[in-house]
Design a protein around this motif. Structure first.
Motif, PDB file in Angstrom:
ATOM      1  N   ASN A 109       0.830  -1.218   0.000  1.00  0.00           N
ATOM      2  CA  ASN A 109       0.000   0.000   0.000  1.00  0.00           C
ATOM      3  C   ASN A 109       0.858   1.258   0.000  1.00  0.00           C
ATOM      4  OD1 ASN A 109      -2.382  -1.661   0.243  1.00  0.00           O
ATOM      5  ND2 ASN A 109      -1.929  -1.847   2.425  1.00  0.00           N
ATOM      6  N   PHE A 110       1.915   1.232  -0.791  1.00  0.00           N
ATOM      7  CA  PHE A 110       2.882   2.321  -0.807  1.00  0.00           C
ATOM      8  C   PHE A 110       2.384   3.468  -1.675  1.00  0.00           C
ATOM      9  CE2 PHE A 110       6.758   4.279  -2.647  1.00  0.00           C
ATOM     10  CZ  PHE A 110       7.309   4.762  -1.478  1.00  0.00           C
ATOM     11  N   ASP A 111       2.537   4.702  -1.167  1.00  0.00           N
ATOM     12  CA  ASP A 111       2.106   5.908  -1.879  1.00  0.00           C
ATOM     13  C   ASP A 111       3.355   6.699  -2.287  1.00  0.00           C
ATOM     14  OD1 ASP A 111       1.112   8.337  -2.773  1.00  0.00           O
ATOM     15  OD2 ASP A 111      -0.443   8.451  -1.233  1.00  0.00           O
ATOM     16  N   VAL A 112       3.693   6.643  -3.579  1.00  0.00           N
ATOM     17  CA  VAL A 112       4.898   7.306  -4.067  1.00  0.00           C
ATOM     18  C   VAL A 112       4.855   8.808  -3.807  1.00  0.00           C
ATOM     19  CG1 VAL A 112       6.238   7.874  -6.125  1.00  0.00           C
ATOM     20  CG2 VAL A 112       5.376   5.554  -5.815  1.00  0.00           C
ATOM     21  N   SER A 113       3.700   9.426  -4.015  1.00  0.00           N
ATOM     22  CA  SER A 113       3.592  10.878  -3.881  1.00  0.00           C
ATOM     23  C   SER A 113       3.922  11.347  -2.465  1.00  0.00           C
ATOM     24  CB  SER A 113       2.192  11.349  -4.277  1.00  0.00           C
ATOM     25  OG  SER A 113       1.202  10.813  -3.402  1.00  0.00           O
ATOM     26  N   GLU A 114       3.580  10.539  -1.456  1.00  0.00           N
ATOM     27  CA  GLU A 114       3.875  10.894  -0.066  1.00  0.00           C
ATOM     28  C   GLU A 114       5.351  10.736   0.267  1.00  0.00           C
ATOM     29  OE1 GLU A 114       1.894  12.069   2.408  1.00  0.00           O
ATOM     30  OE2 GLU A 114       0.247  12.275   0.981  1.00  0.00           O
TER      31      GLU A 114
ATOM     32  N   ASN B  28       4.448   9.469 -13.873  1.00  0.00           N
ATOM     33  CA  ASN B  28       4.585   8.590 -12.711  1.00  0.00           C
ATOM     34  C   ASN B  28       5.276   7.268 -13.027  1.00  0.00           C
ATOM     35  OD1 ASN B  28       3.275  10.354 -10.860  1.00  0.00           O
ATOM     36  ND2 ASN B  28       1.296   9.706 -11.665  1.00  0.00           N
TER      37      ASN B  28
ATOM     38  N   TYR C 225       6.437   8.024   5.840  1.00  0.00           N
ATOM     39  CA  TYR C 225       6.400   9.196   4.953  1.00  0.00           C
ATOM     40  C   TYR C 225       6.816  10.498   5.646  1.00  0.00           C
ATOM     41  CZ  TYR C 225       3.551   5.904   2.264  1.00  0.00           C
ATOM     42  OH  TYR C 225       3.080   4.794   1.616  1.00  0.00           O
TER      43      TYR C 225
END
Length: 234
Positions: free
Chosen positions: A44-49, A82, A139
């Protein structure tokens, strides 16, 4: 007096030998040091964060028996589509009396949108497989990265970065992150604290990319890139 003895069946002997083989295999670790370990990236990794500036507070490389770097700081950005992640970073060598700030960078592609915490080295000059994994991050404060370069007929190159949004990180958090690494053949004996004192002050995000002095190109070419070098321990 007659000394008694117990007769073992063939099944008992084979079972004992099998258990011994498992113990020996487990204790000896991964015998094939040319292949990267199987790594589970963060879910559940969020690149933007994850983007922005990070301080490297601990550093490991499978080739290094001493820490050659200090003041390593990184800025991560993502391409407009992205599809690529770039890390621009500055660092100094510990034996440099003027603490010259050197610049490095590395770019990865994200091979699967379903696994955004797994990146693959994107630059053409590298021949082989270079995987990077975000193992964990909250993050806002801390993160743990692991790199593994694999090239035919060469020892693999493992490196890992404990990163922080600030110049320091609490000891309990560092311990928590370090405990995740031995399963991937990272030797914690050679994972060293990264000094972040007397470094160039970051006034803005852009400052992380600006060196205070003109780089000595001839000298820099002879020295190691902290995320791309491959060197065997003697």
């Amino acid at each position: 007096m007659t000394r008694g003895f117990q007769k073992f069946s063939d099944f008992d002997i084979l079972t004992s030998l099998f258990i011994i083989a498992i113990v020996i295999s487990y204790s000896s670790g991964n015998e094939d040091n040319t292949k990267c370990p199987t790594v589970r990236a963060a879910r559940n990794f969020d690149v933007s964060e994850f983007l922005g500036i990070w301080y490297v507070v601990q550093y490991y490389a499978s080739s290094e028996e001493a820490l050659d770097y200090r003041c390593m700081r990184a800025e991560l950005s993502v391409s407009s589509d992205n599809a690529e992640i770039t890390m621009n970073f500055t660092y100094s060598f510990v034996d440099d009396p003027i603490n010259e700030q050197l610049i490095g960078n590395i770019t990865w592609t994200i091979p699967s949108p379903d696994m955004p915490a797994h990146w693959v080295h994107a630059e053409a000059p590298y021949e082989g497989v270079y995987n990077t994994y975000v193992l964990d991050s909250d993050y806002k404060s801390w993160a743990l990265l692991m790199h593994c370069a694999e090239k035919s007929k060469s020892p693999r190159y493992l490196s890992s970065l404990v990163m922080s949004r600030e110049a320091s990180l609490a000891d309990n958090v560092i311990s928590y992150l370090r405990e995740k690494l031995p399963r991937y053949d990272v030797d914690l004996e050679y994972m060293f604290p990264m000094e972040q004192n007397n470094c160039t002050t970051l006034e803005t995000e852009a400052d992380v990319l600006v060196p205070p002095l003109e780089p000595d190109k001839e000298n820099n070419e002879r020295r190691r890139h902290p995320l791309k070098g491959k060197h065997k321990r003697s």
